[in-house]
Design a protein around this motif. Structure first.
Motif, PDB file in Angstrom:
ATOM      1  N   SER A 125       1.884  -3.553   4.886  1.00 44.55           N
ATOM      2  CA  SER A 125       0.740  -2.759   4.438  1.00 44.55           C
ATOM      3  C   SER A 125      -0.293  -2.753   5.559  1.00 44.55           C
ATOM      4  CB  SER A 125       0.116  -3.368   3.179  1.00 44.55           C
ATOM      5  OG  SER A 125       0.981  -3.253   2.084  1.00 44.55           O
ATOM      6  N   GLN A 159      -5.653   0.186   5.482  1.00 44.35           N
ATOM      7  CA  GLN A 159      -5.359   0.699   4.140  1.00 44.35           C
ATOM      8  C   GLN A 159      -5.557  -0.393   3.097  1.00 44.35           C
ATOM      9  OE1 GLN A 159      -1.366   2.281   4.316  1.00 44.35           O
ATOM     10  NE2 GLN A 159      -2.167   4.364   4.311  1.00 44.35           N
ATOM     11  N   THR A 212       0.821  -1.215   0.000  1.00 43.15           N
ATOM     12  CA  THR A 212       0.000   0.000   0.000  1.00 43.15           C
ATOM     13  C   THR A 212       0.853   1.261   0.000  1.00 43.15           C
ATOM     14  OG1 THR A 212      -0.137  -0.014   2.420  1.00 43.15           O
ATOM     15  CG2 THR A 212      -1.923  -1.113   1.206  1.00 43.15           C
ATOM     16  N   TRP A 213       2.082   1.174   0.489  1.00 47.66           N
ATOM     17  CA  TRP A 213       2.964   2.340   0.608  1.00 47.66           C
ATOM     18  C   TRP A 213       3.908   2.498  -0.585  1.00 47.66           C
ATOM     19  CZ3 TRP A 213       7.590   0.074   0.237  1.00 47.66           C
ATOM     20  CH2 TRP A 213       7.715  -1.239   0.717  1.00 47.66           C
TER      21      TRP A 213
END
Length: 152
Positions: free
Chosen positions: A79, A83, A45-46
């Motif tokens: 992650s 999110q 997610t990042w």
């Protein structure tokens, strides 16, 4: 009503990770889809390039809709769960959230790989292509490799 439908659909895409060592995980998941090619996208997610790749692939996924291809997304505990849940709402495909141990055991390239990392398995469950990183030229190559694997 629409949000509830999306939530239910997302839950149906959140898969339980098979209880196998990480180095057997991709082959195990591919075997769950006999007769279909399976495209794996390892992401987080990042990860900016990961998110760009996921977004860019939507048109290819639309083009291949109804074909014998399954899109599988794998991430790990880096992650954040909340999110990840939000992203699953918007990313069609099957989603697995791995433990850090499973993630480290995946069949990473000998150079250590990185993310996004892509693997393509053919209809017989063999890995036929892999690539590390995303760019517009990689998107074109992904489409070519999937179409070649599907026989068109």
């Amino acid at each position: 009503v629409l949000m509830e439908r999306l939530r239910v659909e997302a839950q149906n895409r959140m898969m339980t990770t098979p209880a196998v060592p990480g180095d057997q995980l991709l082959a195990t998941i591919a075997a769950q889809h006999p007769g279909k090619a399976v495209f794996f996208d390892l992401w987080a997610t990042w990860c900016g390039p990961c998110l760009k790749g996921i977004q860019a692939m939507e048109s290819l996924k639309e083009e291949l809709k109804g074909k014998d291809i399954v899109f599988v997304y794998l991430t790990d505990e880096s992650s954040p769960l909340n999110q990840w849940n939000k992203y699953v709402l918007n990313i069609p495909g099957l989603h697995y959230r791995l433990t850090t141990t499973q993630w480290r055991q995946l069949p990473w390239p000998s150079d250590g790989g990185g993310i996004p990392q892509y693997f393509l398995y053919d209809r017989e469950g063999h890995c036929v292509w892999e690539h590390t990183g995303f760019s517009d030229s990689v998107l074109e190559r992904i489409g070519q490799e999937i179409k070649k694997t599907l026989g068109f």
